[in-house]
Write a protein that holds these residues in place. Structure first.
Motif, short mmCIF file in Angstrom:
data_model
loop_
_atom_site.label_atom_id
_atom_site.label_comp_id
_atom_site.label_asym_id
_atom_site.label_seq_id
_atom_site.Cartn_x
_atom_site.Cartn_y
_atom_site.Cartn_z
N LYS A 1 0.86 -1.19 0.00
CA LYS A 1 0.00 0.00 0.00
C LYS A 1 0.89 1.23 0.00
O LYS A 1 1.76 1.37 0.85
CB LYS A 1 -0.87 -0.02 1.25
N TRP B 1 -0.17 8.72 1.05
CA TRP B 1 0.22 9.93 1.78
C TRP B 1 1.32 10.64 0.97
O TRP B 1 1.17 10.82 -0.23
CB TRP B 1 0.71 9.61 3.20
N ASP C 1 -3.39 4.55 -0.49
CA ASP C 1 -3.94 5.25 0.68
C ASP C 1 -3.88 6.75 0.38
O ASP C 1 -2.79 7.32 0.32
CB ASP C 1 -3.08 4.90 1.91
N GLU D 1 -7.86 3.80 -0.12
CA GLU D 1 -8.12 3.99 1.31
C GLU D 1 -8.35 5.45 1.67
O GLU D 1 -7.64 6.33 1.20
CB GLU D 1 -6.90 3.45 2.05
N GLU D 2 -9.34 5.68 2.51
CA GLU D 2 -9.69 7.01 3.00
C GLU D 2 -9.69 8.07 1.90
O GLU D 2 -9.01 9.10 2.01
CB GLU D 2 -8.77 7.41 4.15
N GLU E 1 -9.62 3.18 10.01
CA GLU E 1 -8.60 3.47 11.01
C GLU E 1 -9.02 4.61 11.93
O GLU E 1 -8.48 4.77 13.01
CB GLU E 1 -7.26 3.78 10.34
N HIS F 1 -5.55 -2.89 10.88
CA HIS F 1 -4.73 -1.68 10.78
C HIS F 1 -3.72 -1.68 11.93
O HIS F 1 -4.04 -2.02 13.05
CB HIS F 1 -5.64 -0.45 10.90
MG LIG Z 1 -4.48 4.67 6.24
#
Ligand SMILES: [Mg+2]
Length: 373
Positions: free
Chosen positions: A158, A161, A196, A224-225, A250, A300
């Motif tokens: 993954k 960010w 992510d 993700e998110e 998370e 997580h």
């Molecule tokens: Mg995350």
């Protein structure tokens, strides 16, 4: 009679990897120690200090003298005692550390691994996926680092960010797609790739719908998110629209919050974290609820060795979970805090079947990373 004798919250910190986490040591009348973690990770230590204070002032007088094997009764007592100011947030972080420590004690008292306390061990290993921050100036470099894990048997990788708030994934659709395309090329068609989006950016629903459409051809296992955790309506719309599975979790705590997400269908892949969601026993209730809806969940996990062990036992205790996050990024609070290192074989973390969480804390390392109030 077996009772709780002492509860000791300890703040540990490592500025490069894991800042200001609270570890909880629960001592019993029989001289056994149980360990839990509250993943309060914060730059200035404020959440760790507040959590420590909650445990010392509010929780300790309420549960010293209780039978630690009544861990769900104790969970309920603490949840109810903190209802006015708690229900979510730091009170649940504080409960998380105590709950996991009590399950550790229950296992040690009965001489069985924690997964048996949670209902039984469905497996004795967990498949791993690695998480890495995207170098948005050089996504090829990040992808090649991730590939090394895949070549060692990790199930997936993954990326997301960014190295900083100002240079993160999610800021520019062209650069974002380029980064994913480069990574997929390097990974080849069969390795699992997850993205992510991370919390340095706040996408809108329409942007998230556009991006999931744009990234569809790269066959992501999940994204993700993609939206802020409070935009449940947006997450439900996106989940209904996107062909890429949407991962969330998370940031959510307790079965109550996960039930809300599940009933709204606001995600496809759920990611509870035992050190935040309410402890290992609350997380077991959460993953059972997720399984009952035929949804996927993954553990997580990033903070310290205690939560690594909790995630592993959680995965082992569920019929439907097999995957957990594991960051091998040189974090001493993960790699050095326990006397025995976690065994990883062919990209899978192996359960050692020792009583409780199966870990022994190295007091020298604990002292090394312990920070004063
Ligand atoms: Mg995350």
């Amino acid at each position: 009679m077996l009772t709780i004798k002492k509860i000791e919250p300890l703040i540990v910190s490592n500025s490069a990897h894991s800042e200001h986490q609270v570890l909880v040591r629960v001592e019993t009348s029989e001289g056994l120690d149980g360990w839990g973690e509250c993943c309060t990770g914060c730059e200035y230590g404020e959440a760790a200090l507040a959590t420590k204070d909650l445990i010392e002032r509010g929780f300790s007088p309420r549960i010293v003298g209780e039978d630690p094997l009544n861990y769900r009764k104790i969970w309920d007592k603490l949840y109810s005692a903190t209802e006015w100011y708690g229900r979510r947030g730091l009170a649940i972080f504080a409960i998380s550390g105590i709950d996991t420590a009590l399950v550790d004690i229950a296992g040690k008292t009965l001489g069985v691994p924690a997964c048996k306390i949670l209902g039984g061990c469905f497996r004795n290993e967990a498949s791993l996926y690695v998480s890495l921050f995207f170098d948005m100036d050089n996504p090829e470099k990040t992808a090649k680092s991730a590939l090394q894990y895949l070549e060692h048997g990790y199930t997936g990788a993954k990326l997301g960010w960014g190295y900083s708030r100002s240079n993160s994934f999610g800021m520019n659709p062209v650069r974002d797609e380029e980064a994913v395309e480069i990574t997929r090329d390097i990974f080849g068609p069969s390795n699992q790739l997850m993205i992510d989006v991370g919390r340095y950016v706040n996408w809108t629903v329409s942007h998230a719908i556009e991006m999931t459409g744009r990234l569809e051809k790269y066959k992501l296992s999940w994204i993700e998110e993609p939206l802020p955790p409070d935009d449940l309506e947006g997450l439900a719309r996106l989940t209904a629209t996107s062909k890429i599975p949407i991962a969330v979790g998370e940031n959510y705590q307790t079965l109550y919050e996960f039930q809300d997400i599940l009933s709204r269908n606001a995600g496809d892949v759920m990611q509870p974290d035992a050190s935040k969601a309410g402890g290992i026993s609350e997380s077991k209730r959460i993953v059972d609820a997720i399984s009952s809806r035929n949804k996927m969940w993954v553990a997580h996990n990033w903070s310290t060795a205690i939560n690594v062990a909790a995630a592993l036992h959680l995965v082992a205790s569920s019929p439907s979970g097999s995957l957990m996050e594991f960051k091998e990024d040189g974090n001493p609070l993960v790699n050095e805090l326990t006397k025995e290192k976690f065994e990883i074989k062919d990209g899978k973390m192996v359960l050692n079947m020792k009583p409780g969480l199966g870990i022994e804390i190295d007091e020298n390392i604990l002292e090394k990373y312990r920070v004063e109030d």
